[in-house]
Design an enzyme around this catalytic site. Structure first.
Site, PDB file in Angstrom:
ATOM      1  N   ASP A   1       0.868  -1.170   0.000  1.00  0.00           N
ATOM      2  CA  ASP A   1       0.000   0.000   0.000  1.00  0.00           C
ATOM      3  C   ASP A   1       0.908   1.224   0.000  1.00  0.00           C
ATOM      4  O   ASP A   1       2.097   1.121   0.312  1.00  0.00           O
ATOM      5  CB  ASP A   1      -0.897  -0.034   1.238  1.00  0.00           C
ATOM      6  CG  ASP A   1      -1.739   1.217   1.371  1.00  0.00           C
ATOM      7  OD1 ASP A   1      -2.285   1.673   0.354  1.00  0.00           O
ATOM      8  OD2 ASP A   1      -1.826   1.742   2.490  1.00  0.00           O
TER       9      ASP A   1
ATOM     10  N   ASP B   1      -0.168   5.002   1.059  1.00  0.00           N
ATOM     11  CA  ASP B   1      -0.374   5.945   2.146  1.00  0.00           C
ATOM     12  C   ASP B   1      -0.249   5.251   3.493  1.00  0.00           C
ATOM     13  O   ASP B   1      -0.863   4.196   3.736  1.00  0.00           O
ATOM     14  CB  ASP B   1      -1.758   6.597   2.029  1.00  0.00           C
ATOM     15  CG  ASP B   1      -1.872   7.459   0.781  1.00  0.00           C
ATOM     16  OD1 ASP B   1      -0.914   7.478  -0.010  1.00  0.00           O
ATOM     17  OD2 ASP B   1      -2.915   8.102   0.583  1.00  0.00           O
TER      18      ASP B   1
END
Length: 491
Positions: free
Chosen positions: A274, A276
């Site tokens: 991922d 963020d």
């Protein structure tokens, strides 16, 4: 006759040696000459024989015979000249035609998050309903004794009081993974039933990282146990969530990562991240909202939606579209302006470099925005980058508040992971997914190993492994690499 008898009586008799005059030494009886003094450090045979009379000889030391056949009673052990070596136990490698069912536990000491409290404070009496006009409680009376109910209302009375926090044993036995910590963990694992036909659990451990203190105490330790607890009694997913495991982590201030010891554990071929709060420490959409000054509370509203979405309270796709609408009117150049602001997570550049040296493919699947995701992927050297693409008005060069195509949410992340693995010809067992939010859980579930990185509580509970350190380079310990090997890979 009388004269003859008198003569014979006066004749001396032949000398003879009586029993009182005899000794047990022939040399002492017949030796004609003995030197007045003994030379220093030199003793003759006669002296040795004489001194033996006052000496008692002890029984010889019992020496167990070696029959040449190692057994549990006679282990194949070598102890010679300060070297002690014992041959490996029979569980190291399975017998021909059989397979080894091993469980690997990686223990990470959470030195960056020391625990100071060893108990949960009792509930406040102020939460109980009070009749009008009742006096205000003093500070000393605000706490309830541990054995009293936290409420005077039967409707709000809990069926079971919250369990108290376990004692912080690392404060007693050392702020590291001590021998007592390992012993406690092995004792815990021995409480789970073994597969049918197994009587004992064999174990071994090795240190993967030591601390920088002069004592060099272990901070990451890998334990291998064979056989693993019976899957018929407790699956691996349930074992990871077991209350005893959680309590052990709280007692010793560690994170425990449990994995089946398979070939794929040591040789991943694809790692998916991922973006963020994983590859970077921020949420991009919050950074974008912070640039809008009118209305002044926009950044706080967007941040609240982001937080509720990450912990799983809100559906990701609908929440994302709602937040993007609030960004309408921002210039498209804002993505370039945010590049210097992005704060890459500690250890990420070295981790990507190490994975590339190992021949591992890497990808970022982000619920953020493609312009920034693609730029970051090129900077770090990632092989794949997928994110959301916003609509930009060509006439004004500003964001319209809309999104092109499908939202890269939980479902889309899982699909992209499977697509990339299929394109590269990689089995899902050799895929690792790393994330922090609820929208990462599906891709973690599809991968061979899902890793929660400083994640939200729900993700911590559902993921296959948890990392709560200060560098993402810790991911390599899950593959069995030692600290010195990681340093070479990351150089």
């Amino acid at each position: 006759m009388a004269d003859e008898d008198t003569a014979s009586a006066s004749k001396p008799t032949r000398p003879s040696m009586t029993s009182a005059m005899r000794s047990s030494s022939f040399l002492q009886e017949h030796q004609q000459y003995r030197p007045p003094s003994k030379p220093e450090n030199h003793y003759g045979i006669d002296t040795v024989v004489e001194d033996m009379r006052a000496t008692t000889i002890s029984s010889p030391r019992q020496i167990s015979p070696f029959n040449g056949i190692p057994s549990p009673d006679n282990p194949p052990r070598i102890v010679e000249s300060g070297v002690s070596h014992e041959l490996s136990h029979p569980n190291c490698t399975p017998a021909p035609g059989t397979s080894a069912d091993k469980l690997v536990a990686t223990l990470f000491y959470r030195h960056s998050a020391p625990r100071a409290s060893n108990s949960i404070p009792s509930p406040k009496r102020a939460v109980s309903p009070k009749p009008p006009g009742s006096p205000k409680l003093s500070a000393n009376e605000a706490e309830l004794p541990p054995n009293m109910a936290p409420s005077s209302s039967l409707e709000t009375f809990p069926l079971e009081p919250p369990a108290s926090e376990p004692d912080p044993l690392d404060h007693i036995y050392g702020s590291h993974i001590s021998p007592m910590c390992i012993t406690s963990f092995l004792h815990l694992m021995s409480s789970f039933p073994l597969p049918p036909g197994s009587t004992d659990m064999a174990s071994s451990h090795r240190c993967l990282r030591v601390g920088a203190t002069p004592d060099h105490h272990p901070e990451v330790v890998e334990l291998t146990m064979s056989p693993a607890p019976s899957p018929d009694y407790l699956s691996l997913d349930d074992l990871r969530k077991h209350e005893l495991i959680y309590r052990f982590e709280r007692e010793w201030n560690v994170d425990v990562a449990l994995r089946t010891d398979t070939l794929w554990r040591r040789y991943p071929r694809l790692v998916v991240f991922d973006m963020d709060s994983t590859l970077i420490t921020q949420e991009v959409i919050d950074l974008l909202a912070a640039t809008i000054k009118d209305p002044p509370d926009l950044a706080a509203r967007v941040a609240d939606i982001t937080h509720r979405t990450m912990i799983g309270e809100l559906e990701f796709e609908l929440a994302f579209r709602e937040r993007v609408k609030l960004l309408a009117g921002l210039p498209a150049s804002i993505f370039e302006e945010l590049r210097p602001v992005l704060d890459v997570t500690n250890g990420v550049p070295k981790l990507i470099s190490a994975l590339k040296k190992l021949g591992v493919k890497t990808a970022v699947l982000s619920g953020g925005f493609l312009p920034l995701t693609s730029w970051l992927a090129s900077e770090l050297g990632l092989d794949y980058a997928h994110a959301n693409e916003v609509v930009i008005d060509e006439a004004t060069g500003k964001l319209t508040g809309e999104v092109k195509g499908r939202i890269v949410g939980a479902e889309r992340k899982r699909e992209l992971l499977i697509e990339i693995a299929a394109k590269e010809g990689i089995a899902l067992e050799q895929v690792v997914a790393v994330g922090d939010g609820a929208n990462d859980l599906l891709m973690m579930e599809a991968a061979g190993l899902g890793v929660a990185w400083n994640a939200k509580p729900r993700v911590q509970m559902e993921a296959g492994a948890r990392l709560n350190g200060d560098t993402l380079l810790d991911l390599l310990y899950l593959f069995g690499f030692r600290d010195d090997e990681i340093s070479k890979l990351a150089a």
